[in-house]
Design an enzyme around this catalytic site. Sequence first.
Site, PDB file in Angstrom:
ATOM      1  CB  SER A 127     -34.617  -8.476 -45.484  1.00 32.80           C
ATOM      2  OG  SER A 127     -33.287  -8.144 -45.821  1.00 32.80           O
ATOM      3  CE1 TYR A 171     -35.494 -10.873 -50.224  1.00 32.18           C
ATOM      4  CE2 TYR A 171     -33.979  -9.125 -49.575  1.00 32.18           C
ATOM      5  CZ  TYR A 171     -34.602 -10.332 -49.310  1.00 32.18           C
ATOM      6  OH  TYR A 171     -34.346 -10.987 -48.130  1.00 32.18           O
TER       7      TYR A 171
END
Length: 258
Positions: free
Chosen positions: A149, A162
Amino acid sequence: MEDLFSVRGRVALVTGASSGLGRHMAEFLARAGAKVVLAARRLEVVEELASKFAADARDDGASLGVHLDLADPGTVPSAFDRIEQAFGRPPQILVNNAGIIHFAKFLDHDDETISRIFDTNLKGSFAVAREASRRMAGVKEGSIINVASTAGLRTPGFLSAYAVSKAGLIQLTQVMALELAHHNIRVNTLCPGNFVTGMHQVMADNNVDDAIIKRIPQRRFGRPDDLDGALLLLASDAGRYMTGSVVKVDGGQTLSWL
Ligand SMILES: NC(=O)c1ccc[n+]([C@@H]2O[C@H](COP(=O)([O-])OP(=O)(O)OC[C@H]3O[C@@H](n4cnc5c(N)ncnc54)[C@H](OP(=O)(O)O)[C@@H]3O)[C@@H](O)[C@H]2O)c1
């Protein structure tokens, strides 16, 4: 030209294929003629999708659903055994996509959450990539696409566990690329920006959508099919001299000055 980007007949494993980006990428690869294996915890969902994709395929389409839980290491080798039983070989393409998110202040991340995020996004993805690599090394052929990401490249607030898990996956990709090139295995990272999927709902729920859009130069969130070109490039022979690359698909978000 068509041959250069072809994945026709190749066995492609997509993890996290029961929804969102994984589901879309599995369907896209199936439409491009790959033999797609859809993996997720919800076996009934991936089995149903596999039947649908096989029926929709133009010619000898073959798709398979397998159970895989990144938080349960024992499920990893058995998923690969199932693939070899069905197709007589390990996958040529792995889209290591499954992942989870948690939106909270750094100070509010508890131990259980940190473990859950790391066990799934980092340890689980590591185990899948390692199992795929061992089997691909046996046949001296493979392309691994780790879906990280842009959160692993920039500094997003409220996503500490995350973001760290995705930064780790980017580093893992580069180490793998270095160590696996002599086995004819390429390893690259695909870094989506903000895409509208079930995972994205956490942003909407926390009322940060408007703030995010203002930081995307193209002024829109991604749609799953915005990933198609990059996915095909990395999966096919068109990307044959690419390994260890970090491919961002983010509408320019990582360039933002704010
Ligand atoms: N959406 C975005 O804006 C965005 C941006 C950047 C990166 N990404 C990354 O893209 C990937 C896909 O995200 P998405 O947006 O498509 O999310 P999603 O719709 O929530 O899909 C996540 C997928 O991962 C699977 N999964 C979750 N935990 C798992 C586990 N323990 N074992 C195996 N499978 C598991 C889920 O299937 P089951 O529940 O059936 O297991 C589901 O298929 C993730 O790695 C995410 O971090 C997304």
